[in-house]
Design an enzyme around this catalytic site. Structure first.
Site, PDB file in Angstrom:
ATOM      1  N   ARG A 183       8.549 -39.347  27.977  1.00 32.91           N
ATOM      2  CA  ARG A 183       7.870 -38.742  29.140  1.00 32.91           C
ATOM      3  C   ARG A 183       7.264 -40.031  29.923  1.00 32.91           C
ATOM      4  O   ARG A 183       6.655 -39.447  30.777  1.00 32.91           O
ATOM      5  CB  ARG A 183       6.914 -37.837  28.450  1.00 32.91           C
ATOM      6  N   HIS A 307       4.710 -42.822   4.306  1.00 34.85           N
ATOM      7  CA  HIS A 307       3.774 -43.074   5.727  1.00 34.85           C
ATOM      8  C   HIS A 307       2.959 -44.362   5.549  1.00 34.85           C
ATOM      9  O   HIS A 307       1.656 -44.246   5.326  1.00 34.85           O
ATOM     10  CB  HIS A 307       3.046 -41.843   5.762  1.00 34.85           C
TER      11      HIS A 307
HETATM   12  C1  GLV Z   1      -0.509 -43.056  11.769  1.00 35.57           C
HETATM   13  O1  GLV Z   1       0.533 -42.292  11.315  1.00 35.57           O
HETATM   14  C2  GLV Z   1      -1.204 -42.829  12.695  1.00 35.57           C
HETATM   15  O2  GLV Z   1      -1.130 -41.901  13.423  1.00 35.57           O
HETATM   16  O3  GLV Z   1      -2.207 -43.740  12.832  1.00 35.57           O
END
Ligand code: GLV
Ligand code: GLV
Length: 342
Positions: A183, A307
């Site tokens: 974007r 993550h």
């Molecule tokens: C991790 O995913 C963050 O948004 O800091």
């Protein structure tokens, strides 16, 4: 006196700072004593009457939570750059500021994204597992062959700070072409940051490929590596669906270090098992944690990490300190230094 709620244990320096402020009588500190998430009912109960909330990705801030907190709430400060777990519109409508932690995690997250790309492209986990499991056989011409980075076309979906830092790193791998969609086509500073000048063997100077703003569909058709570093928004939710994977090259590698919510995981599973795309590396999934029996985890051509984009000691501490800075400004009625708008 104002009360602040910290929904989990942060780094030691951040907790020390928070506790010293409480000891000086600046506020009452309510801290969840575990490094794990606060159960929702506990969060709803303890948010009541707080002026500031210091939260993480696992705390969903919605109307229910804001109602429970009450009208004295001034600031929601998240220890993350992403803020898709925070109802920013609802916060703004109630005069609650929202702060996040950009910049300090850009390098660590870009490092992880490139590691994930290389590990996926060169099959590192599968290869390492073969060594351990006695499946390291005689040399074979095609065994454990992956994809070249040099000369490849890289497509970055969402050229924000992290995407640009990824591109900057990949410049050193001699990539052929760099496309980006998103974007923010006018973000010249990001394009500059993503471009690296270097000295050739003959002393002449050249530049890594200049990022070219490209419509998403074309980017998907042309890229050997598709890297998602975009925020999760209404526009990007489930954007990597069956139709989009169908546009990608059968030799393509898909890398996601953004949010699991941008991917239709059933479609990804199908694309990986039918050879629609070659392989995927994911640092983010939906849900998190991904259940151990999830179909994606049965695939050799899918590498899933838990993550860990920003997971270095220094980076996590810098994020915590930035979140405390935002919280302090918010409860003092000042504009938070790293604020996000709806
Ligand atoms: C991790 O995913 C963050 O948004 O800091
Ligand atoms: C945010 O997503 C960034 O790129 O910094």
């Amino acid at each position: 006196m104002q009360r602040i709620l910290v929904t989990r244990q942060l780094t030691e320096p951040a907790m020390a700072l928070l506790r010293s402020g409480a000891a000086e009588g600046k506020y009452i500190l309510d801290e969840w004593a575990s490094s794990g998430p606060m159960p929702r009912p506990e969060l709803l109960r303890r948010a009541a009457g707080a002026s500031g909330l210091l939260i993480t990705l696992s705390d969903k801030i919605n109307g229910e939570l804001l109602d429970a907190a009450g009208p004295q709430l001034k600031v929601v400060s998240t220890v993350s750059v992403g803020y898709d777990h925070v109802g920013v519109h609802e916060c703004t409508a109630r005069g609650v500021q929202v702060g996040n932690t950009p910049d300090v995690l850009t390098d660590a997250t870009a490092d992880l994204t490139v590691s994930l790309l290389l590990s996926t492209a060169r099959l590192l986990p599968t290869a390492a597992a073969c060594v351990k499991n006695g499946r390291w056989g005689p040399w074979h011409i095609n065994w454990m062959c992956g994809a070249d980075i040099s000369g490849s076309t890289v497509g970055i979906v969402g050229l924000g700070r992290i995407g640009a830092a990824v591109a900057r790193r990949l410049a050193g791998f001699n990539i052929g072409k760099l496309l980006y969609s998103g974007r923010n086509p006018a973000a010249q500073a990001l394009v500059n940051h993503a471009t690296v000048r270097f000295v050739n063997d003959d002393g002449s100077i050249s530049s890594s490929p200049i990022p070219q703003h490209t419509p998403l569909e074309q980017l998907l058709r042309e890229s050997d590596f598709v890297i998602a570093t975009c925020a999760l928004t209404d526009d990007t939710k489930l954007m990597f669906n069956k139709e989009r994977f169908a546009l990608m090259k059968p030799t393509a590698t898909f890398v996601n270090s953004a949010r699991g919510g941008i991917v239709d995981q059933d479609a990804l599973y199908e694309a990986l098992t039918t050879g629609r795309i070659a392989r995927a590396g994911l640092d983010v999934t939906s849900p998190e944690p991904l259940p151990p029996k999830h179909p994606l985890l049965t695939l050799d051509n899918c590498l899933v990490l838990p993550h860990i984009g920003s997971a270095t000691f220094n980076t996590r501490n810098a994020m915590c300190m930035r979140a405390v800075q935002n919280l302090y400004a918010g409860i003092a009625g000042q504009k938070v230094p790293f604020g996000v708008q709806a």
